[in-house]
Write a protein that holds these residues in place. Structure first.
Motif, PDB file in Angstrom:
ATOM      1  N   ARG A  24     -35.838  20.921   3.298  1.00 39.97           N
ATOM      2  CA  ARG A  24     -35.264  22.080   3.988  1.00 39.97           C
ATOM      3  C   ARG A  24     -33.909  22.471   3.375  1.00 39.97           C
ATOM      4  O   ARG A  24     -33.594  23.658   3.228  1.00 39.97           O
ATOM      5  CB  ARG A  24     -35.118  21.798   5.487  1.00 39.97           C
ATOM      6  CG  ARG A  24     -36.478  21.636   6.159  1.00 39.97           C
ATOM      7  CD  ARG A  24     -36.414  21.502   7.671  1.00 39.97           C
ATOM      8  NE  ARG A  24     -37.781  21.330   8.193  1.00 39.97           N
ATOM      9  CZ  ARG A  24     -38.140  21.418   9.470  1.00 39.97           C
ATOM     10  NH1 ARG A  24     -37.215  21.656  10.394  1.00 39.97           N
ATOM     11  NH2 ARG A  24     -39.392  21.267   9.834  1.00 39.97           N
ATOM     12  N   GLU A  25     -33.133  21.466   3.033  1.00 37.32           N
ATOM     13  CA  GLU A  25     -31.836  21.740   2.410  1.00 37.32           C
ATOM     14  C   GLU A  25     -32.024  22.501   1.102  1.00 37.32           C
ATOM     15  O   GLU A  25     -31.307  23.463   0.804  1.00 37.32           O
ATOM     16  CB  GLU A  25     -31.102  20.419   2.170  1.00 37.32           C
ATOM     17  CG  GLU A  25     -29.662  20.567   1.737  1.00 37.32           C
ATOM     18  CD  GLU A  25     -28.988  19.194   1.655  1.00 37.32           C
ATOM     19  OE1 GLU A  25     -28.207  18.849   2.552  1.00 37.32           O
ATOM     20  OE2 GLU A  25     -29.283  18.448   0.681  1.00 37.32           O
ATOM     21  N   ALA A  26     -33.016  22.075   0.310  1.00 34.98           N
ATOM     22  CA  ALA A  26     -33.283  22.750  -0.960  1.00 34.98           C
ATOM     23  C   ALA A  26     -33.722  24.194  -0.716  1.00 34.98           C
ATOM     24  O   ALA A  26     -33.269  25.123  -1.402  1.00 34.98           O
ATOM     25  CB  ALA A  26     -34.352  21.991  -1.738  1.00 34.98           C
ATOM     26  N   LEU A  27     -34.582  24.377   0.256  1.00 30.78           N
ATOM     27  CA  LEU A  27     -35.016  25.741   0.580  1.00 30.78           C
ATOM     28  C   LEU A  27     -33.828  26.613   0.979  1.00 30.78           C
ATOM     29  O   LEU A  27     -33.670  27.741   0.486  1.00 30.78           O
ATOM     30  CB  LEU A  27     -36.018  25.719   1.745  1.00 30.78           C
ATOM     31  CG  LEU A  27     -37.494  25.647   1.384  1.00 30.78           C
ATOM     32  CD1 LEU A  27     -38.340  25.523   2.641  1.00 30.78           C
ATOM     33  CD2 LEU A  27     -37.944  26.880   0.587  1.00 30.78           C
ATOM     34  N   LEU A  28     -32.989  26.088   1.882  1.00 38.12           N
ATOM     35  CA  LEU A  28     -31.837  26.860   2.345  1.00 38.12           C
ATOM     36  C   LEU A  28     -30.939  27.249   1.168  1.00 38.12           C
ATOM     37  O   LEU A  28     -30.491  28.388   1.062  1.00 38.12           O
ATOM     38  CB  LEU A  28     -31.044  26.051   3.384  1.00 38.12           C
ATOM     39  CG  LEU A  28     -31.699  26.003   4.771  1.00 38.12           C
ATOM     40  CD1 LEU A  28     -31.143  24.858   5.602  1.00 38.12           C
ATOM     41  CD2 LEU A  28     -31.480  27.329   5.521  1.00 38.12           C
ATOM     42  N   ASN A  29     -30.704  26.296   0.278  1.00 39.78           N
ATOM     43  CA  ASN A  29     -29.850  26.614  -0.869  1.00 39.78           C
ATOM     44  C   ASN A  29     -30.521  27.635  -1.790  1.00 39.78           C
ATOM     45  O   ASN A  29     -29.833  28.468  -2.402  1.00 39.78           O
ATOM     46  CB  ASN A  29     -29.472  25.333  -1.617  1.00 39.78           C
ATOM     47  CG  ASN A  29     -28.324  24.610  -0.918  1.00 39.78           C
ATOM     48  OD1 ASN A  29     -27.196  25.098  -0.926  1.00 39.78           O
ATOM     49  ND2 ASN A  29     -28.618  23.483  -0.258  1.00 39.78           N
ATOM     50  N   SER A  30     -31.839  27.580  -1.871  1.00 40.65           N
ATOM     51  CA  SER A  30     -32.530  28.574  -2.715  1.00 40.65           C
ATOM     52  C   SER A  30     -32.458  29.973  -2.116  1.00 40.65           C
ATOM     53  O   SER A  30     -32.542  30.976  -2.826  1.00 40.65           O
ATOM     54  CB  SER A  30     -33.996  28.164  -2.917  1.00 40.65           C
ATOM     55  OG  SER A  30     -34.770  28.435  -1.751  1.00 40.65           O
ATOM     56  N   TRP A  31     -32.317  30.048  -0.780  1.00 39.47           N
ATOM     57  CA  TRP A  31     -32.240  31.349  -0.108  1.00 39.47           C
ATOM     58  C   TRP A  31     -30.819  31.932  -0.132  1.00 39.47           C
ATOM     59  O   TRP A  31     -30.622  33.116   0.131  1.00 39.47           O
ATOM     60  CB  TRP A  31     -32.679  31.224   1.355  1.00 39.47           C
ATOM     61  CG  TRP A  31     -34.104  30.811   1.578  1.00 39.47           C
ATOM     62  CD1 TRP A  31     -35.149  31.003   0.729  1.00 39.47           C
ATOM     63  CD2 TRP A  31     -34.639  30.142   2.729  1.00 39.47           C
ATOM     64  NE1 TRP A  31     -36.307  30.489   1.282  1.00 39.47           N
ATOM     65  CE2 TRP A  31     -36.017  29.959   2.511  1.00 39.47           C
ATOM     66  CE3 TRP A  31     -34.086  29.665   3.914  1.00 39.47           C
ATOM     67  CZ2 TRP A  31     -36.855  29.323   3.432  1.00 39.47           C
ATOM     68  CZ3 TRP A  31     -34.902  29.040   4.844  1.00 39.47           C
ATOM     69  CH2 TRP A  31     -36.293  28.866   4.592  1.00 39.47           C
ATOM     70  N   ALA A  32     -29.834  31.067  -0.374  1.00 37.46           N
ATOM     71  CA  ALA A  32     -28.431  31.463  -0.174  1.00 37.46           C
ATOM     72  C   ALA A  32     -27.933  32.409  -1.265  1.00 37.46           C
ATOM     73  O   ALA A  32     -28.480  32.474  -2.363  1.00 37.46           O
ATOM     74  CB  ALA A  32     -27.553  30.214  -0.131  1.00 37.46           C
ATOM     75  N   PHE A  33     -26.879  33.166  -0.930  1.00 36.50           N
ATOM     76  CA  PHE A  33     -26.179  33.970  -1.932  1.00 36.50           C
ATOM     77  C   PHE A  33     -25.441  33.020  -2.878  1.00 36.50           C
ATOM     78  O   PHE A  33     -25.112  31.865  -2.523  1.00 36.50           O
ATOM     79  CB  PHE A  33     -25.156  34.890  -1.240  1.00 36.50           C
ATOM     80  CG  PHE A  33     -25.786  36.072  -0.539  1.00 36.50           C
ATOM     81  CD1 PHE A  33     -26.392  37.092  -1.280  1.00 36.50           C
ATOM     82  CD2 PHE A  33     -25.750  36.177   0.845  1.00 36.50           C
ATOM     83  CE1 PHE A  33     -26.966  38.195  -0.626  1.00 36.50           C
ATOM     84  CE2 PHE A  33     -26.319  37.273   1.490  1.00 36.50           C
ATOM     85  CZ  PHE A  33     -26.938  38.278   0.758  1.00 36.50           C
ATOM     86  N   THR A  34     -25.156  33.516  -4.085  1.00 36.18           N
ATOM     87  CA  THR A  34     -24.357  32.752  -5.046  1.00 36.18           C
ATOM     88  C   THR A  34     -23.041  32.349  -4.389  1.00 36.18           C
ATOM     89  O   THR A  34     -22.388  33.188  -3.770  1.00 36.18           O
ATOM     90  CB  THR A  34     -24.059  33.632  -6.275  1.00 36.18           C
ATOM     91  OG1 THR A  34     -25.317  34.110  -6.789  1.00 36.18           O
ATOM     92  CG2 THR A  34     -23.331  32.850  -7.354  1.00 36.18           C
ATOM     93  N   GLY A  35     -22.683  31.068  -4.525  1.00 30.60           N
ATOM     94  CA  GLY A  35     -21.411  30.633  -3.972  1.00 30.60           C
ATOM     95  C   GLY A  35     -21.542  29.958  -2.626  1.00 30.60           C
ATOM     96  O   GLY A  35     -20.570  29.416  -2.101  1.00 30.60           O
ATOM     97  N   THR A  36     -22.729  29.986  -2.037  1.00 31.99           N
ATOM     98  CA  THR A  36     -22.945  29.317  -0.757  1.00 31.99           C
ATOM     99  C   THR A  36     -23.585  27.952  -0.994  1.00 31.99           C
ATOM    100  O   THR A  36     -24.530  27.841  -1.782  1.00 31.99           O
ATOM    101  CB  THR A  36     -23.883  30.140   0.142  1.00 31.99           C
ATOM    102  OG1 THR A  36     -23.302  31.407   0.393  1.00 31.99           O
ATOM    103  CG2 THR A  36     -24.149  29.427   1.463  1.00 31.99           C
ATOM    104  N   GLU A  37     -23.068  26.936  -0.314  1.00 30.44           N
ATOM    105  CA  GLU A  37     -23.641  25.592  -0.400  1.00 30.44           C
ATOM    106  C   GLU A  37     -24.041  25.149   1.013  1.00 30.44           C
ATOM    107  O   GLU A  37     -23.195  25.166   1.913  1.00 30.44           O
ATOM    108  CB  GLU A  37     -22.585  24.634  -0.971  1.00 30.44           C
ATOM    109  CG  GLU A  37     -23.070  23.217  -1.173  1.00 30.44           C
ATOM    110  CD  GLU A  37     -21.880  22.288  -1.469  1.00 30.44           C
ATOM    111  OE1 GLU A  37     -22.004  21.079  -1.250  1.00 30.44           O
ATOM    112  OE2 GLU A  37     -20.825  22.799  -1.888  1.00 30.44           O
TER     113      GLU A  37
END
Lengths: 251, 251, 251, 251, 251, 251
Positions: A24-37
């Protein structure tokens, strides 16, 4: 910006386990705008899944503690990782960073996509609660319906094809019978199946992934420098009067 | 019939103490119909008083446990001894006897006394929450206003004359400015001051003691053989599927 | 306490007769708390049963006269013995004791049993009126549906088994199709069949007997020293100005 | 077309007398379209004026009888000559010609003139009833406010200048404080002062004369060949079953 | 009085043509009260028919220009000849005579005929827009349903028998399934088929011709000396500040 | 992603001019997430500013044309650069990319910041229109108030300090008298003053810049692969039937 996705149950110790948390963490990071962790964290104990008012009540105290810890550790926002938004008001009282609920976020997003929308939930017993959450979010009048799939949370991932077929069938009822223009997945495990695009195409109406919606809402708030109003979610009076956090609890 | 009045905080260990618990028990028994016996019990730990969403969230798990214990001990009904009705839905999921909330009970009673009514609450920060409780009870349209007295719960009993004067002044605003036909005390400590008759006479409108209203609602339900609907407050799915109560919590 | 159950039609002279009046009186007394005495009285003339707005309008003047007489004779409260609550506001203007309507009482009680409830009524033509009564009681948002049984009032007692079967069938539609968590009998003759427990068991949801609910509401109010607000139901201005009751009517 | 304006009290025998009835008849005929003839008739007995729920209840049975008589005599429509629209539903059950209420008519007309409107009423005690009438008419959301002038009905004509000044002052509060775009006279005696144009000019917002509005609504319905729906206002079931009108009343 | 019926599309140049315009003018004059003269006029360009938000937006500027011209030419009121009431608010800002919309007029009239009513519209895609118009008119709570016939506007007149049969079938669903007490034709071409009486008789509920309703509303307003409130529909601020009408548009 | 901010008036030719358009473009790009490029474009003719329903109607046809052109040129989303969201539904019918309105976007965002929010608008005459937009957005119940500053759009930038002081004063009334937890700038020129942070700090409640909110909403939708539902905003029927865009207009 750093965003904490706070799972209000001990997912790493439960049937889904740490592997699912990392997925889920990987998915969330893949959905995020550049610069979001995004970091996914869970509470040390509580219910295995949240499918009743009782399980929701059980998970809240530990969830709030974890959100406070996240703020101390420098996160810019927190997402409560359960569609019931458990502890949302209480958490907002205790921190100043934005605390985002997937339910509230996805309801408001779905409201913007058409005249009416529906929520796909787990059990019939959750319908009334979902209707109340729509009222709290302020968009009750735009809720066409809440319909249950009947598949328990912990079984949603067992047979993704069957789950997908059921979600499509129920969403079609929402669109055809209830005149919903859009629909949303009223459960984080449904959302993290990441099937919104496929299901939307099959049904012919926009589908909102509640996990993505919460992430985007958090990014929106942080990027705009906004957080929740302290007139709506005030610091508890005893704290304002100088009492320590610990002293509020009589052991 | 035997009714448990369950205080959701550790009152016997807190500033009010066991004496106040016994005083409230005596009052409740004096208000009861012949044949009703009320016991006041409190939870072992939790917040000293409940004046925020956070403190409300804190108190719920222990309160539910205590209500379950009361049912096992043979009580016929339970009253949750806090005006926020904390844990009401969750408790109703886990027991079959009636669980009564003073807020819901007194809102419904006040709704029957005229066209509109008002709630006297503690702080401005509680107004929005009270409005939500009126919506949940179904009588939002009859709520003329919620007005705060500004006196913290733990200070209400320090100077009863001052408290009474303030309650009268605020209630008069409700009647004159907000067109309330009746008003209710939105706090159990306000209610157990037992000043409803005096304040009603001073203001010229009926005043509802939330403690009395909850007791009467419990007596009404037990005497009619009614309890809360299991379609609205269903036993959690995991329990129905045979899982033990303990196994629901992952430690 | 002494409670008058005022039948707004000449029941003792009509097809049901004095025997049915005494049977209802006995039932009411069997439902009452210790110390309550209920008398059933009827008006000297008016409609045989009340199944239209016209028949309701016909019965009101004599009903109000009888309620005033009851107050003069020392009763502590009056119940209007028709589910349409005919003359409720007008009667409250003229007496100071509580005047209770079975409709208002049972709607408020049903509202407390779950999220939504339904009303079982006599004819389809009464549905809109029942919806208005729910609005007046303040709980319109909790009304799942009003459904008619289609059995005229004066035939409900002819074949109790047939009536029971029909009530069960209609109540099941309310629960299954309209998502009602509870239901109530929207007619006093239905209520006095005293079948709530059986029907509730068959349907699997709480059933509210409107006669019992009205009695309990009256007992609750008298025991709490409460009555209806005079700001909501004021003494007519001409009376306050000193005019006699008789002079208000120009013959 | 022939329209009966039915006064629900014995105006010809009361303080206003036959002269006032004829004056109102002349005004109504002066307001009518070419080809409309209005007759003002009154009931033989009842309250001198209607300023409470009690007085309203008193007047209804005789008013319905008179409306039925008017239909038999060939009138094309009836207007109930009291702003509370007493007996409106019941009368519609018993006749097939249109029965028009000044309140319903003027509320619907005022709703078309702007976003919100206000009602000028007689006493504060009538405000809640007016709000209910707006709900029944379906335009509750457009009601900005109901404000009382405090002048009793039977004194409105004693000092027309004083009445006019009071009406202007109260209407200005409606427009300035309550954001009403239009207002209406919530009393027939106010309306028959025939001051709407003057008061409208003074206040700067349209003023609706309820007598004119009712007349125009009646003319509209008759000219369109429309009457009230028999699904909404059905003939009483006993009549449909062949029972005579007289047999419905048990004497 | 002189009333302009302003067609917001270039009907005389389109498929319906000048002949249909004259037919509608004759019908309107046949429906009018003695002394009313109706002229049907159309705009020089715009959409052939209005069945989408886009086509509605296209037609408004020219329609407003034409309404202003009508006022300058001495008309006493204007009716916007499209059921979507396009440009209603804007036109009311620019003229002082009444501007009437067939939708608003017929919704308010239908609201007076029973508890609930339905609208027959053209396509499913127009349902949400119709619901919004009911909200704007203030009678959303009385709207039982909006149902589409599925026959495009420009085909309604091709086979009147087929259209009539479809209208009856859809209206019957409104009455039987949605509990509408009355229904209205949500399209001017439907209304000008002049079939309301036949369809009403077939369905057993009143049917409102929107063209007739608009005419009667206009006649009502002119005969009462009323027009729309300038607080609700104010002259644009730039005009009040002395700017010419032309200068408001930057070319 | 590429986002078009479409000004619905000829700003480059008007008093604000090209310089202000470029300043707004620079601001929007400074607010955007990495990877977003915003272009500000304006229509060739129309009103100088939009402060009435009439001016809104005037601007829509050209605005829709320009949005269609933007889609053809490859933009991923369009923002309508006026707080009234003129042409929103119509534009959504004609393109498939998201079309975002600053009003809808900022209302939904403000709804998430607390229990209630207020809108600061230009003139009192715009209040009712703003309330309708809140209803359309689905969040009418969360709207605490709409209050006007009284400064015309074209004067807002003349004396920024005076404007700021007025905005603070009006926002304080919203928070203190209307119990708003947050507020938003109901005008793009107000928003592009870029004073939200300062004003929020002065008032003590979150302030929403409608330009930022619209941008974030557009970025959210594009990044989630979502657009508006075609069941809510369908392609006009004539186009679906094969008619060309031009043929829809009869010249």
């Amino acid at each position: 910006m750093r965003i904490a996705y706070v799972v209000p149950g001990p997912m790493s110790k439960g049937p889904m386990g740490l592997k699912e948390m990392r997925r889920r963490e990987a998915l969330l990071n893949s959905w995020a705008f550049t610069g979001t962790e995004v970091s996914v964290v869970d509470v040390p104990n509580g219910p295995a899944s949240i499918e009743s008012a009782y399980e929701e009540a059980l998970c809240v105290p530990a969830t709030i503690d974890l959100i406070m810890k996240c703020e101390r550790e420098g996160f810019d926002a927190a997402i409560i990782g359960c569609f019931g938004d458990p502890g949302l008001e209480a958490a907002r009282e205790l921190v100043t960073m934005p605390v985002v609920g997937p339910c509230e976020s996805s309801l408001l997003l779905a409201a913007s996509l058409g005249h009416k929308f529906s929520v796909l939930t787990v059990f019939d017993s959750l319908i009334a609660g979902q209707e109340l959450l729509a009222y709290k979010a302020g968009v009750r009048d735009k809720l066409a319906s809440v319909r249950a799939t009947g598949i328990p949370v912990l079984e949603l991932m067992k047979d993704p094809e069957k789950t997908k077929a059921r979600l499509i069938a129920v969403a079609e009822l929402c669109v055809k019978q209830d005149r919903a223009d859009a629909f949303l997945f009223g459960c984080m495990t449904m959302s993290f199946l990441d099937l919104a695009d496929e299901i939307s195409a099959a049904v012919g109406a926009p589908a909102v992934n509640a996990g993505k919606a919460a992430l985007k809402q958090a990014e929106m708030l942080v990027s705009m420098g906004l957080s929740h109003s302290k007139t709506a979610f005030p610091t508890p009076a005893k704290m304002l009067a100088g009492q320590s956090f610990e002293a509020m609890r009589v052991a």
